[in-house]
Structure formats: C-alpha cells, structure tokens
Design a protein around this motif. Structure first.
Motif, PDB file in Angstrom:
ATOM      1  N   UNK A   1       0.826  -1.209   0.000  1.00 55.38           N
ATOM      2  CA  UNK A   1       0.000   0.000   0.000  1.00 55.38           C
ATOM      3  C   UNK A   1       0.861   1.261   0.000  1.00 55.38           C
ATOM      4  N   UNK A   2       1.903   1.278   0.814  1.00 48.57           N
ATOM      5  CA  UNK A   2       2.795   2.443   0.862  1.00 48.57           C
ATOM      6  C   UNK A   2       3.468   2.682  -0.485  1.00 48.57           C
ATOM      7  N   UNK A   3       3.939   1.612  -1.103  1.00 44.71           N
ATOM      8  CA  UNK A   3       4.613   1.748  -2.399  1.00 44.71           C
ATOM      9  C   UNK A   3       3.640   2.211  -3.474  1.00 44.71           C
ATOM     10  N   UNK A   4       2.425   1.681  -3.444  1.00 42.06           N
ATOM     11  CA  UNK A   4       1.423   2.085  -4.431  1.00 42.06           C
ATOM     12  C   UNK A   4       1.055   3.561  -4.249  1.00 42.06           C
ATOM     13  N   UNK A   5       0.859   3.982  -3.019  1.00 39.71           N
ATOM     14  CA  UNK A   5       0.521   5.377  -2.751  1.00 39.71           C
ATOM     15  C   UNK A   5       1.631   6.298  -3.238  1.00 39.71           C
ATOM     16  N   UNK A   6       2.855   5.972  -2.897  1.00 38.25           N
ATOM     17  CA  UNK A   6       3.986   6.815  -3.301  1.00 38.25           C
ATOM     18  C   UNK A   6       4.086   6.897  -4.821  1.00 38.25           C
ATOM     19  N   UNK A   7       3.886   5.767  -5.502  1.00 33.71           N
ATOM     20  CA  UNK A   7       3.984   5.738  -6.958  1.00 33.71           C
ATOM     21  C   UNK A   7       2.884   6.564  -7.615  1.00 33.71           C
ATOM     22  N   UNK A   8       1.641   6.352  -7.170  1.00 33.67           N
ATOM     23  CA  UNK A   8       0.501   7.050  -7.782  1.00 33.67           C
ATOM     24  C   UNK A   8       0.582   8.543  -7.516  1.00 33.67           C
ATOM     25  N   UNK A   9       0.841   8.918  -6.283  1.00 35.84           N
ATOM     26  CA  UNK A   9       0.856  10.344  -5.938  1.00 35.84           C
ATOM     27  C   UNK A   9       2.033  11.049  -6.609  1.00 35.84           C
ATOM     28  N   UNK A  10       3.175  10.377  -6.718  1.00 34.12           N
ATOM     29  CA  UNK A  10       4.320  10.978  -7.415  1.00 34.12           C
ATOM     30  C   UNK A  10       3.996  11.200  -8.887  1.00 34.12           C
ATOM     31  N   UNK A  11       3.329  10.227  -9.492  1.00 36.13           N
ATOM     32  CA  UNK A  11       2.993  10.343 -10.914  1.00 36.13           C
ATOM     33  C   UNK A  11       1.957  11.430 -11.175  1.00 36.13           C
ATOM     34  N   UNK A  12       0.938  11.478 -10.315  1.00 36.73           N
ATOM     35  CA  UNK A  12      -0.172  12.411 -10.549  1.00 36.73           C
ATOM     36  C   UNK A  12       0.119  13.840 -10.091  1.00 36.73           C
ATOM     37  N   UNK A  13       0.925  13.967  -9.043  1.00 38.68           N
ATOM     38  CA  UNK A  13       1.073  15.276  -8.428  1.00 38.68           C
ATOM     39  C   UNK A  13       2.514  15.700  -8.241  1.00 38.68           C
TER      40      UNK A  13
END
Length: 221
Positions: free
Chosen positions: A205-217
């Motif tokens: 979950x932490x890795x997914x959050x970091x990846x998605x938020x880095x990509x989007x924002x």
C-alpha cells in the motif's frame, strides 16, 4: 501540490487523563522527529486534534502511519515485559492533496485547496466507517484509495500494541534483528508480530501510494 493531514483522536473524551497526556506528548515528539527528516509542519489544536502540511505529498501516507502506529503502541499497563495489549488510543485522519494558496508560519492561518479537501473530509468521516481517507482533485485516485484505505482500516483494527510497535519501527526502516535488539525480544517474535500486523500488505500500500501520488502530483502537474 502539497498534502495537508487533518486528524483527531477517536473518542478522546473517554480517555483517562494519564492516557490523554501520554498521547499528546507522543504526538509532539513524533512531530519533532518528522520535521527533522521531512519538509513538514504540524500543530495541535482543540486539545484532541492536529493538522500538518507536508511539502512532498507522496510521503503523506508514511507519515500518517508513523503517527498512527506511535499512538497505537501506547499502553499504560505497568509491566517490563513486551506483551501485547489491546489498542487504547487511535486517530481518524484525512489526507488532502492540492494547492496551498496562502501559507503562513501558523497552520491555522493558512488556506487553500489541500486544506479544504482535508478538513471537509475529516468532518464527513465522523459519521462513517473510515479512519483514513484521501481527497484530491483526481476522482479516480480518490476511488482507488478509498477502497484500499478501508481494507487497511480493517487490518489495523486487529493490531495489538505489540504489532503496532513493530509497524512503527519497520516504517523507520529498521530490520527485524534491529527491532528485536531495541525491544529486547527474539527476532522470531518480531517476525511473528510483523505477520500479525499485515506488514507485507502495508508495504504494498505504501509503495502504491507513493507511486501514484508521485505520478499524478509531481512538480509541474
């Protein structure tokens, strides 16, 4: 884009005075630790709530889990043994990601999209099942983490103080042997507590959050 973390203590009016004081002292200590490694600012208010601004939004979830596990690991039982006790204190948290149009040295005087997302979401959560939610300008991202955070809530609701303690030190990057030495228990006991906490799923979950938020924002998006 920044992250604003808004949180309150769940059922804090029922806390004994000693527990409430311990929780507030622990929060202040964690705020200090976080600001030593992250560009972030935190403030307590109303006696049972706090708010923080995190410059890198992809780090927001890790910070929230550090604060949650720091609170969840508290127990007031007088014992020298590292036993597992039921969770005595917990937090409800909303992460808002967006622009911050007006930021002052005092968080209470700051404003912007991220503050509005975070504050309104926390207010809406008080009558619902969630203890952790994300609000940002992207509805698809909101939908993904609404589902995954609810699953996390159900996982974390089964933590003991001992499993929360292992999550806390794992978030800081300590290996099992290092955690065992710090807590005075065996490495196999640390491994068992990590499994009981659902640490493997938490890492995903932490890795997914970091990846998605880095990509989007990330900067410029």
């Amino acid at each position: 884009m920044k992250a604003v973390i808004s949180a309150d203590l769940i059922n804090s009016t029922e806390y004994p005075e000693q527990l409430l004081n311990t929780v507030l002292d622990r929060l202040k200590a964690e705020f200090q630790l976080i600001t030593e490694t992250e560009e972030a600012q935190f403030s307590l208010f109303r006696g049972d709530s706090f708010q923080g601004v995190v410059e890198n939004p992809s780090e927001a979830l890790k910070i929230v889990l550090q604060l949650k596990s720091a609170i969840n690991r508290i127990h007031l039982q007088d014992t020298r043994k590292r036993k597992a006790f039921p969770i005595q204190a917990d937090i409800r948290t909303a992460i808002g990601i967006g622009s911050v149009d007006f930021q002052r040295e005092t968080i209470s005087e700051s404003n912007g999209q991220a503050f509005q997302f975070s504050g309104r979401t926390l207010d809406d959560m008080k009558n619902g099942p969630h203890k952790l939610l994300l609000a940002c300008p992207d509805d698809e991202v909101n939908g993904e983490f609404q589902a995954s955070f609810l699953l996390f809530d159900q996982l974390a609701d089964r933590w003991s103080t001992a499993s929360a303690e292992v999550v806390y030190f794992s978030l800081k990057g300590l290996k099992e042997k290092e955690i065992a030495e710090k807590l005075g228990i065996s490495q196999s006991a640390v491994n068992q507590r990590k499994k009981a906490s659902g640490w493997e799923a938490i890492e995903v979950l932490l890795n997914r959050f970091e990846s998605v938020i880095s990509e989007k924002f990330s900067d410029g998006k």
